[in-house]
Design a protein around this motif. Structure first.
Motif, PDB file in Angstrom:
ATOM      1  N   HIS A 195       0.828  -1.191  -0.001  1.00  0.00           N
ATOM      2  CA  HIS A 195       0.126   0.022  -0.101  1.00  0.00           C
ATOM      3  C   HIS A 195       0.864   1.315  -0.061  1.00  0.00           C
ATOM      4  CE1 HIS A 195      -3.532   2.322   0.337  1.00  0.00           C
ATOM      5  NE2 HIS A 195      -3.035   2.956   0.995  1.00  0.00           N
ATOM      6  N   ASN A 196       1.121   1.691  -1.215  1.00  0.00           N
ATOM      7  CA  ASN A 196       1.844   2.945  -1.260  1.00  0.00           C
ATOM      8  C   ASN A 196       1.333   4.270  -1.746  1.00  0.00           C
ATOM      9  OD1 ASN A 196       4.698   3.946  -2.133  1.00  0.00           O
ATOM     10  ND2 ASN A 196       3.524   4.389  -4.250  1.00  0.00           N
ATOM     11  N   ALA A 197      -0.021   4.274  -1.836  1.00  0.00           N
ATOM     12  CA  ALA A 197      -0.860   5.622  -2.319  1.00  0.00           C
ATOM     13  C   ALA A 197      -0.806   6.360  -1.226  1.00  0.00           C
ATOM     14  CB  ALA A 197      -2.154   5.108  -2.570  1.00  0.00           C
ATOM     15  N   GLY A 198      -0.558   7.670  -1.551  1.00  0.00           N
ATOM     16  CA  GLY A 198      -0.372   8.989  -0.493  1.00  0.00           C
ATOM     17  C   GLY A 198      -0.693  10.421  -1.175  1.00  0.00           C
ATOM     18  N   PHE A 199      -0.539  11.089  -0.259  1.00  0.00           N
ATOM     19  CA  PHE A 199      -0.937  12.555  -0.756  1.00  0.00           C
ATOM     20  C   PHE A 199       0.050  13.225   0.378  1.00  0.00           C
ATOM     21  CE2 PHE A 199      -3.520  16.401  -0.295  1.00  0.00           C
ATOM     22  CZ  PHE A 199      -3.530  16.826  -2.021  1.00  0.00           C
ATOM     23  N   GLU A 200       0.780  14.620  -0.288  1.00  0.00           N
ATOM     24  CA  GLU A 200       1.462  15.264   0.683  1.00  0.00           C
ATOM     25  C   GLU A 200       1.473  16.604   0.021  1.00  0.00           C
ATOM     26  OE1 GLU A 200       4.856  17.444   0.654  1.00  0.00           O
ATOM     27  OE2 GLU A 200       6.257  15.747   0.942  1.00  0.00           O
ATOM     28  N   ARG A 201       1.005  17.485   1.114  1.00  0.00           N
ATOM     29  CA  ARG A 201       1.092  19.077   0.933  1.00  0.00           C
ATOM     30  C   ARG A 201       1.569  19.501   2.212  1.00  0.00           C
ATOM     31  NH1 ARG A 201       0.278  17.912  -3.397  1.00  0.00           N
ATOM     32  NH2 ARG A 201      -1.609  18.401  -4.909  1.00  0.00           N
ATOM     33  N   LEU A 202       1.936  20.941   2.187  1.00  0.00           N
ATOM     34  CA  LEU A 202       2.398  21.575   3.249  1.00  0.00           C
ATOM     35  C   LEU A 202       0.940  22.058   3.799  1.00  0.00           C
ATOM     36  CD1 LEU A 202       5.215  23.946   2.016  1.00  0.00           C
ATOM     37  CD2 LEU A 202       5.487  21.760   3.348  1.00  0.00           C
ATOM     38  N   THR A 203       0.954  21.895   5.199  1.00  0.00           N
ATOM     39  CA  THR A 203      -0.113  22.345   5.923  1.00  0.00           C
ATOM     40  C   THR A 203       0.106  23.358   7.093  1.00  0.00           C
ATOM     41  OG1 THR A 203      -0.110  20.516   7.366  1.00  0.00           O
ATOM     42  CG2 THR A 203      -1.782  20.618   5.676  1.00  0.00           C
ATOM     43  N   PRO A 204       0.608  24.674   6.633  1.00  0.00           N
ATOM     44  CA  PRO A 204       1.095  25.523   7.991  1.00  0.00           C
ATOM     45  C   PRO A 204      -0.101  26.010   9.051  1.00  0.00           C
ATOM     46  CG  PRO A 204       1.688  26.530   5.606  1.00  0.00           C
ATOM     47  CD  PRO A 204       0.681  25.339   5.499  1.00  0.00           C
ATOM     48  N   LEU A 205       0.051  25.538  10.131  1.00  0.00           N
ATOM     49  CA  LEU A 205      -0.811  25.966  11.235  1.00  0.00           C
ATOM     50  C   LEU A 205      -1.263  27.236  11.133  1.00  0.00           C
ATOM     51  CD1 LEU A 205      -2.289  23.959  13.133  1.00  0.00           C
ATOM     52  CD2 LEU A 205      -0.610  24.686  14.788  1.00  0.00           C
TER      53      LEU A 205
ATOM     54  N   ARG B  33       5.561  22.810   9.470  1.00  0.00           N
ATOM     55  CA  ARG B  33       4.526  22.894   8.469  1.00  0.00           C
ATOM     56  C   ARG B  33       4.157  21.684   7.818  1.00  0.00           C
ATOM     57  NH1 ARG B  33       5.848  27.998   4.770  1.00  0.00           N
ATOM     58  NH2 ARG B  33       7.938  27.148   4.489  1.00  0.00           N
ATOM     59  N   MET B  34       4.359  20.583   8.463  1.00  0.00           N
ATOM     60  CA  MET B  34       3.985  19.213   7.656  1.00  0.00           C
ATOM     61  C   MET B  34       3.293  18.614   8.745  1.00  0.00           C
ATOM     62  SD  MET B  34       5.278  18.330   4.854  1.00  0.00           S
ATOM     63  CE  MET B  34       6.715  17.358   4.143  1.00  0.00           C
TER      64      MET B  34
ATOM     65  N   VAL C  41      -9.227  22.529  16.762  1.00  0.00           N
ATOM     66  CA  VAL C  41      -9.259  23.279  17.956  1.00  0.00           C
ATOM     67  C   VAL C  41      -8.072  24.016  18.181  1.00  0.00           C
ATOM     68  CG1 VAL C  41      -9.279  23.093  20.508  1.00  0.00           C
ATOM     69  CG2 VAL C  41     -10.845  21.640  19.192  1.00  0.00           C
ATOM     70  N   THR C  42      -6.768  23.525  17.714  1.00  0.00           N
ATOM     71  CA  THR C  42      -5.593  24.021  17.750  1.00  0.00           C
ATOM     72  C   THR C  42      -5.244  25.087  16.967  1.00  0.00           C
ATOM     73  OG1 THR C  42      -4.634  21.673  18.305  1.00  0.00           O
ATOM     74  CG2 THR C  42      -3.081  23.674  17.656  1.00  0.00           C
ATOM     75  N   ARG C  43      -5.870  24.929  15.747  1.00  0.00           N
ATOM     76  CA  ARG C  43      -5.938  26.037  14.748  1.00  0.00           C
ATOM     77  C   ARG C  43      -6.767  27.223  15.137  1.00  0.00           C
ATOM     78  NH1 ARG C  43      -4.344  26.711   9.398  1.00  0.00           N
ATOM     79  NH2 ARG C  43      -6.352  27.346   8.172  1.00  0.00           N
ATOM     80  N   ALA C  44      -7.977  26.951  15.787  1.00  0.00           N
ATOM     81  CA  ALA C  44      -8.891  28.263  16.194  1.00  0.00           C
ATOM     82  C   ALA C  44      -8.446  28.929  17.278  1.00  0.00           C
ATOM     83  CB  ALA C  44     -10.252  27.692  16.539  1.00  0.00           C
ATOM     84  N   VAL C  45      -7.709  27.960  18.232  1.00  0.00           N
ATOM     85  CA  VAL C  45      -7.265  28.710  19.609  1.00  0.00           C
ATOM     86  C   VAL C  45      -6.200  29.452  19.275  1.00  0.00           C
ATOM     87  CG1 VAL C  45      -6.110  28.148  21.784  1.00  0.00           C
ATOM     88  CG2 VAL C  45      -8.133  27.080  21.302  1.00  0.00           C
ATOM     89  N   LEU C  46      -5.072  29.150  18.323  1.00  0.00           N
ATOM     90  CA  LEU C  46      -3.710  29.695  18.162  1.00  0.00           C
ATOM     91  C   LEU C  46      -3.777  31.094  17.823  1.00  0.00           C
ATOM     92  CD1 LEU C  46      -0.855  28.502  18.088  1.00  0.00           C
ATOM     93  CD2 LEU C  46      -1.147  27.840  15.788  1.00  0.00           C
TER      94      LEU C  46
ATOM     95  N   SER D 259       5.490  18.104  14.541  1.00  0.00           N
ATOM     96  CA  SER D 259       5.683  19.284  13.541  1.00  0.00           C
ATOM     97  C   SER D 259       5.165  20.467  14.081  1.00  0.00           C
ATOM     98  CB  SER D 259       4.790  18.764  12.248  1.00  0.00           C
ATOM     99  OG  SER D 259       4.790  19.762  11.327  1.00  0.00           O
ATOM    100  N   ILE D 260       3.964  20.630  14.819  1.00  0.00           N
ATOM    101  CA  ILE D 260       3.670  22.073  15.260  1.00  0.00           C
ATOM    102  C   ILE D 260       4.782  22.583  16.168  1.00  0.00           C
ATOM    103  CG2 ILE D 260       1.411  21.849  14.485  1.00  0.00           C
ATOM    104  CD1 ILE D 260       0.527  21.931  17.370  1.00  0.00           C
ATOM    105  N   ALA D 261       5.443  21.626  16.981  1.00  0.00           N
ATOM    106  CA  ALA D 261       6.398  22.192  18.030  1.00  0.00           C
ATOM    107  C   ALA D 261       7.449  22.874  17.283  1.00  0.00           C
ATOM    108  CB  ALA D 261       7.126  20.937  18.752  1.00  0.00           C
ATOM    109  N   ARG D 262       7.950  22.329  16.084  1.00  0.00           N
ATOM    110  CA  ARG D 262       8.868  23.204  15.298  1.00  0.00           C
ATOM    111  C   ARG D 262       8.386  24.211  14.827  1.00  0.00           C
ATOM    112  NH1 ARG D 262      13.752  21.123  15.347  1.00  0.00           N
ATOM    113  NH2 ARG D 262      13.907  19.012  15.452  1.00  0.00           N
ATOM    114  N   GLU D 263       7.110  24.190  14.472  1.00  0.00           N
ATOM    115  CA  GLU D 263       6.499  25.742  13.772  1.00  0.00           C
ATOM    116  C   GLU D 263       6.315  26.746  14.824  1.00  0.00           C
ATOM    117  OE1 GLU D 263       3.435  23.828  11.227  1.00  0.00           O
ATOM    118  OE2 GLU D 263       2.504  25.881  10.708  1.00  0.00           O
ATOM    119  N   LEU D 264       5.912  26.376  15.983  1.00  0.00           N
ATOM    120  CA  LEU D 264       5.617  27.441  16.937  1.00  0.00           C
ATOM    121  C   LEU D 264       6.904  27.540  17.838  1.00  0.00           C
ATOM    122  CD1 LEU D 264       1.990  26.054  17.822  1.00  0.00           C
ATOM    123  CD2 LEU D 264       2.621  27.702  15.891  1.00  0.00           C
TER     124      LEU D 264
END
Lengths: 260, 260
Positions: free
Chosen positions: A89-99, A152-153, B124-129, B169-174
């Motif tokens: 199972h190799n299917a995947g999707f990757e995007r940056l998701t900056p909080l 951001r990941m 929740v994290t996104r909204a509170v941030l 990931s968000i520990a790095r980001e924040l």
């Protein structure tokens, strides 16, 4: 003892997400090693990938075009498939998701990543387990980001950590049937899948592609950019008789980027 | 505690899933430490929990009925509360999801667990941030099953591994904004959810609950089933200035069940 260990004659292998990148290389290698290969994908590269595998190996893979997040589509698409001895199972999707990016599309990306990488893997596994004989093999593509993470990941890291958790639980559940469940954790591979985000980080931070790439390369014990074909050995090992007592494990093929 | 005083007077703490189980234990600890406490939880039992917490008398406690997968409601609640110093993402769903149970219901439960534990936590994290400044702290309730696994709990285990990936990931980001992010990984705790899982394991394995529990306790370095209060102190510590240099960590409070 080892001369036949890496042959898969008479085995049915299903490679989900097998039309490009790592999945394509894995599907091709299984065909070369004698397996009856089925490639599942939902992009327009499927035809071309199947022809290329056929040209190289002399074995024409079965093709399934399907969106794994569409539950009914998946059920129907897998219907004609018989026994599956090896599931990759190799299917995947990757995007940056900056909080900190308030754009709506970030949230949609986050949901899509969880949907494809976790729910998709779950749906496929559920369908295939029912048609897998005892002694079968399940191999997921995780990531080095299943063990650590960069900024951001958060979406991708969540999904890949989650996938490893799921793999560990399934390995406990399926052990009674001698089905092994494992994951390969590739490092940064030179595919559009991964390069896309590196390019985006470079654009946004005003750095060069190589400079951003060096953030990863500098962590590697062995230098250079991994290619998709470099990762294949991990899958072949887990699927082979050599790994019959290996289950619930992650194997990093990342040139030493992450050392656990 | 030692001579170190931990006091959250004048600090706003937002806690999700605070009306029962571990969450109620956390709420009690922060109420005793004088925090201005906001409990975000499903409506059932919320009013009663807030009344009981209020009787501790040390701090102001406010309840907000909210399903954390309802984005609009999450944003409304976050806006009502305003500036937050400490966010504790504790709300979560734990139900057994055996891979070999073919029912649609099990699949729906799997999806719901992923939705609440991963996507809800993200929302929740996104909204509170938006209302968290430098010095803020985020704590997530993960689990020892965020690092290890048993069979038949694949959804919950995937979600808890995912919480750790998200945190990393968000520990790095924040970090650059002066916000710390950590996970607490409780082992077995005597809560409604935990005991329900034990009951389900007992039914599936056709063994008495006491036997299964004794087996789990035997894996702990220190004996005995933990109570919610036992794990709550780690949240207080991580939220305190004593932990000012601790971020990106997933720390077990499990009496030594999982060493890693």
């Amino acid at each position: 003892m080892f001369e036949k260990a890496l042959r898969f004659d008479g085995k049915n292998a299903l490679v989900v997400g097998g039309s490009s990148g790592i999945g394509f290389e894995v599907a091709k290698e299984f065909a070369l090693l004698g397996a009856e290969v089925t490639v599942l994908a939902n992009d327009d590269l499927l035809d071309e990938a199947a022809s290329a595998i056929s040209r190289v190996s002399g074995r024409t893979p079965r093709q399934i075009f399907c969106d794994i997040t569409d539950r009914e589509d998946l059920r129907g698409a897998l219907e004609p498939l018989g026994n599956v001895d090896i599931l990759v199972h190799n299917a995947g999707f990757e995007r940056l998701t900056p909080l900190l990016d308030d754009d709506r599309s970030v949230e949609e990306s986050f949901r899509r990543i969880i949907d494809v990488n976790l729910m998709g893997a779950y749906y496929v596994t559920r369908e295939i387990v029912a048609r897998m004989p005892d002694g079968g093999r399940i191999i997921y593509t995780a990531s080095t980001y299943s063990k650590y993470a960069i900024s951001r990941m958060s979406g991708y890291a969540s999904s890949k950590h989650g996938l490893v958790g799921m793999m560990r639980s399934f390995s406990q559940e399926l052990g009674a049937r001698r089905i092994t469940v494992n994951a390969v954790c590739p490092g940064w591979v030179n595919t559009e899948f991964s390069n896309r985000s590196v390019r985006k980080i470079a654009e946004e931070t005003g750095r060069s592609f190589e400079d951003v790439g060096n953030d990863v390369w500098s962590l590697q014990a062995i230098e250079g950019h991994l290619e998709a074909r470099d990762i294949v050995g991990g899958y072949i090992f887990f699927a082979s008789d050599l790994a019959r007592d290996v289950s619930g494990q992650t194997l990093h093929v990342d040139r030493g980027e992450y050392q656990s | 505690m030692s001579e170190i005083t931990i006091d959250f007077s004048g600090q706003t703490v937002l806690l999700t899933g605070g009306s029962t189980g571990i969450g109620y234990g956390i709420a009690t600890a922060f109420a005793k430490a004088n925090a201005d406490l906001h409990i975000v939880a499903l409506e059932e039992g919320l009013e009663d929990a807030v009344a009981r917490l209020d009787r501790i008398g040390a701090s102001k406690v406010t309840g907000h009925a909210c399903d954390i997968t309802d984005k609009a409601r999450v944003e409304e609640v976050a806006a009502t509360i305003g500036a937050v110093d400490v966010l504790i993402n504790n709300a979560g769903l734990e139900i057994i999801t055996p891979i070999d149970d073919p029912s649609d219901e099990t699949e729906a439960i799997f999806r719901r667990i992923i939705d609440i534990n991963i996507v809800g936590t993200y929302l929740v994290t996104r909204a509170v941030l938006r209302n968290m400044s430098a010095g803020g702290r985020i704590i997530l309730t993960a689990s020892v099953w965020g690092k290890s696994a048993i069979g038949e709990f694949s959804a919950y285990i995937a979600s808890k591994h995912a919480n750790i990936g998200f945190m990393r990931s968000i520990a790095r980001e924040l970090g650059p904004r002066g916000i710390r992010v950590n996970c607490v990984c409780p082992g077995w705790v005597q809560t409604g959810a935990g005991m329900k899982s034990l009951r389900n394991m007992s039914l599936r394995q056709e063994r008495p609950e006491e036997d299964i529990l004794a087996e789990v306790m035997a894996t702990q370095c220190m004996p005995g089933l933990q109570q919610p209060d036992d794990v709550a102190d780690l949240y207080v510590f991580l939220a305190s200035s004593q932990a000012r240099n601790i971020t990106g960590q997933a720390i077990n409070v499990d009496r030594g069940e999982f060493l890693g």
